[in-house]
Design a protein around this motif. Sequence first.
Motif, PDB file in Angstrom:
ATOM      1  N   ILE A  43       0.740  -1.101   0.091  1.00 41.37           N
ATOM      2  CA  ILE A  43       0.109   0.070   0.006  1.00 41.37           C
ATOM      3  C   ILE A  43       1.029   1.120   0.094  1.00 41.37           C
ATOM      4  CG2 ILE A  43      -1.648   1.359   1.509  1.00 41.37           C
ATOM      5  CD1 ILE A  43      -2.568  -1.277   2.529  1.00 41.37           C
ATOM      6  N   THR A  44       0.575   2.150  -0.924  1.00 46.12           N
ATOM      7  CA  THR A  44       1.186   3.402  -0.688  1.00 46.12           C
ATOM      8  C   THR A  44       0.849   4.543   0.098  1.00 46.12           C
ATOM      9  OG1 THR A  44       2.025   3.307  -3.313  1.00 46.12           O
ATOM     10  CG2 THR A  44       1.917   5.441  -2.131  1.00 46.12           C
ATOM     11  N   LEU A  45       1.384   4.870   0.974  1.00 49.66           N
ATOM     12  CA  LEU A  45       0.802   5.665   2.303  1.00 49.66           C
ATOM     13  C   LEU A  45       1.313   7.163   2.033  1.00 49.66           C
ATOM     14  CD1 LEU A  45      -0.931   6.438   4.578  1.00 49.66           C
ATOM     15  CD2 LEU A  45       0.988   5.575   6.022  1.00 49.66           C
ATOM     16  N   HIS A  46       0.552   8.106   1.906  1.00 50.00           N
ATOM     17  CA  HIS A  46       1.064   9.471   1.779  1.00 50.00           C
ATOM     18  C   HIS A  46       0.768   9.855   3.343  1.00 50.00           C
ATOM     19  CE1 HIS A  46       2.268   9.502  -2.348  1.00 50.00           C
ATOM     20  NE2 HIS A  46       0.710   9.166  -2.591  1.00 50.00           N
ATOM     21  N   ALA A  47       1.706   9.461   4.411  1.00 53.83           N
ATOM     22  CA  ALA A  47       1.631  10.010   5.741  1.00 53.83           C
ATOM     23  C   ALA A  47       1.963  11.402   5.747  1.00 53.83           C
ATOM     24  CB  ALA A  47       2.574   9.039   6.496  1.00 53.83           C
TER      25      ALA A  47
END
Length: 199
Positions: free
Chosen positions: A77-81
């Motif tokens: 999963i690509t997470l833009h935190a």
Amino acid sequence: MIKPNRKKLVVIGNGMAGARVVEEILKRAPDLFDIVMFGAEPYGNYNRILLSNVLNRSQQATEIFMNPLAWYEENQITLHAGVKALKIDRERRVVLGRRLNRDALPYAAGEAGTSTEPPIEERYDAVIIATGSRPFVPPMEGFGQPGTFLFRTIDDCGRIADYAQSCRKAAVIGGGLLGLEAARGLMAHGVEVTVLEAA
């Protein structure tokens, strides 16, 4: 890692609802989507119900995480935190977000506290909006001055606990679940707490 023939799902919100829906999708149809998530806080998903334990320091913030950052990587999963989603461009089929500045409140309205860097854009086939709620602040004089806080995130807990070290008294506005939890957390710091509730 984008795989051919998969649709792209963008989830706006990395709280309990957003992470839970992704967990369910991974369980039911693990090969259906490449998943991208936007989360305004710079962390993985955590149990917000346990914030009072972080405030009273009976638990460390790391102990309330449900999905640490490693979980996103393990599930591709690509997470833009730390990136706040600001716009869904339906014509171009992209979600645009901006990185939040270090001390910005993730639940502030609009672009408040976002960087001036170019926006992050993610193309989508489907979007889920799971942004949760924003704290209500009654219109009152003095809010925003030193010693006034909102109680909604891990970072809020740290700011409140640090400030409480030099205080004898505190007022909590709102006697709902979060207000009472905040009061309970403050009492652990030896602060005399008054709860104000309109009802």
